[in-house]
Design a protein around this motif. Structure first.
Motif, PDB file in Angstrom:
ATOM      1  N   MET A   1      51.851  -8.432  53.737  1.00 34.44           N
ATOM      2  CA  MET A   1      50.932  -7.560  54.079  1.00 34.44           C
ATOM      3  C   MET A   1      49.591  -7.976  53.365  1.00 34.44           C
ATOM      4  O   MET A   1      48.503  -7.719  54.080  1.00 34.44           O
ATOM      5  N   ARG A   2      50.004  -8.045  52.043  1.00 31.84           N
ATOM      6  CA  ARG A   2      48.606  -8.302  51.306  1.00 31.84           C
ATOM      7  C   ARG A   2      48.127  -9.618  51.826  1.00 31.84           C
ATOM      8  O   ARG A   2      46.932  -9.841  51.608  1.00 31.84           O
ATOM      9  N   ARG A   3      48.913 -10.820  51.926  1.00 25.59           N
ATOM     10  CA  ARG A   3      48.459 -11.864  52.361  1.00 25.59           C
ATOM     11  C   ARG A   3      47.605 -11.713  53.697  1.00 25.59           C
ATOM     12  O   ARG A   3      46.559 -12.421  53.986  1.00 25.59           O
ATOM     13  N   ILE A   4      47.928 -10.726  54.454  1.00 27.48           N
ATOM     14  CA  ILE A   4      47.023 -10.822  56.002  1.00 27.48           C
ATOM     15  C   ILE A   4      45.994  -9.835  55.463  1.00 27.48           C
ATOM     16  O   ILE A   4      44.674 -10.148  55.983  1.00 27.48           O
ATOM     17  N   LEU A   5      45.956  -8.721  54.606  1.00 32.79           N
ATOM     18  CA  LEU A   5      44.591  -7.820  54.419  1.00 32.79           C
ATOM     19  C   LEU A   5      43.683  -8.779  53.654  1.00 32.79           C
ATOM     20  O   LEU A   5      42.313  -8.463  53.685  1.00 32.79           O
ATOM     21  N   PHE A   6      44.034  -9.544  52.739  1.00 32.86           N
ATOM     22  CA  PHE A   6      42.986 -10.265  51.838  1.00 32.86           C
ATOM     23  C   PHE A   6      42.151 -11.072  52.842  1.00 32.86           C
ATOM     24  O   PHE A   6      40.925 -10.905  52.684  1.00 32.86           O
TER      25      PHE A   6
END
Length: 295
Positions: A1-6
């Motif tokens: 998820m973090r990989r997508i948000l950043f």
């Protein structure tokens, strides 16, 4: 998820950065959408005032224009007066953008192109103003009227600066010179005119001096005549007075008067240095006082 948000956050920030535009104080903005000027519902060019604005990223592009007063410093150019005399006139113009949409439409926001177009209009206007005046009017009397007339004409009419979206704030003539080939002839003519004026003044001065001398001579003659007349009158009065005194004396003592007159006659006749010759008888009455006295 973090990989997508950043990456998503980075993209959002990039889009926001591209969407935000700032127009600085002293500037105005014109928005280009697909390289065409953005207009409102009334088909008027949208002008962005100083401040923070938003645009569509990639699609919109902001073109800023300087809203401050500009200076067009023209080069010295040759103009012809109403007398068909050439003048070299150096001038400059103060101008500003009055209609940003019209300015961008006419010039594409190119200030060099705007300067070239305005310079032509200024030269044409100055040529018309100078062509209706004499050198004397331009140099001395009506230079202010010339500049005011040029400014007014540039801001009026269909072919004026308004067509470029420009307002001419001021027109100034810095310097006016005569071409080298004209200067010498002008100076020679001025010298001849000054010499003619000097000769006229000298002639008038000599004429006035002659009049003054004649008037003084007349007064001198009149004064001398009056003085001689007075002297003769006084002399006549003196002679008359003397004759009266002699007559009174003679009437009172005729013998003594006769004696005195005879002595005066002897003095004048026998004075030293006179070569008088008299042929008289010894018993003449003239010598009666030289004889021995009798009773």
């Amino acid at each position: 998820m973090r990989r997508i948000l950043f990456p998503l956050l980075v993209v959002i920030l990039f889009i926001v950065y591209q969407a935000v535009i700032v127009v600085q104080e002293g500037q105005r903005g014109i928005m280009l959408r697909f390289n065409k000027v953005h207009r409102d519902a009334d088909n008027k060019v949208v002008v962005y005032e100083p401040g923070l604005h938003f645009k569509l990223p990639i699609i919109d592009q902001l073109k800023t224009l300087d809203a401050r007063i500009q200076t067009l410093d023209g080069q010295e150019d040759r103009f012809v007066t109403v007398e068909k005399k050439d003048l070299l006139v150096d001038s400059y113009v103060k101008w500003k953008i009055s209609d940003f949409g019209q300015f961008y439409t006419s010039t594409g926001g190119d200030y060099q192109k705007a300067s070239d177009l305005l310079r032509r209009k200024v030269n044409d206007r100055l040529r018309s103003e100078i062509g209706s005046r004499t050198i004397k009017d331009i140099v001395s009397g009506s230079r202010g009227e010339l500049m005011a007339g040029a400014q007014k004409a540039l801001n009026a009419g269909e072919d004026g600066a308004e067509r470029l979206g420009i307002e001419v704030v001021d027109v100034r003539v810095k310097q006016i010179n005569l071409p080298n080939e004209v200067s010498s002839s002008i100076y020679q003519r001025m010298q001849a005119e000054r010499a003619a004026v000097a000769r006229e003044h000298r002639s008038q001065g000599e004429e006035k001096a002659e009049f003054i001398r004649a008037d003084v001579d007349k007064k001198v003659v009149l004064i001398l005549a009056n003085a001689n007349k007075t002297a003769e009158e006084m002399k006549g009065q003196g002679d008359a007075e003397a004759a009266k005194i002699y007559a009174d004396a003679f009437s009172q003592a005729p013998d003594f008067y006769s004696f005195i007159r005879s002595l005066k006659a002897y003095e004048e006749s026998f004075a030293e240095g006179k070569n008088n010759m008299m042929l008289l008888k010894p018993d003449s009455e003239f010598f009666r006082f030289m004889k021995a006295p009798t009773k």
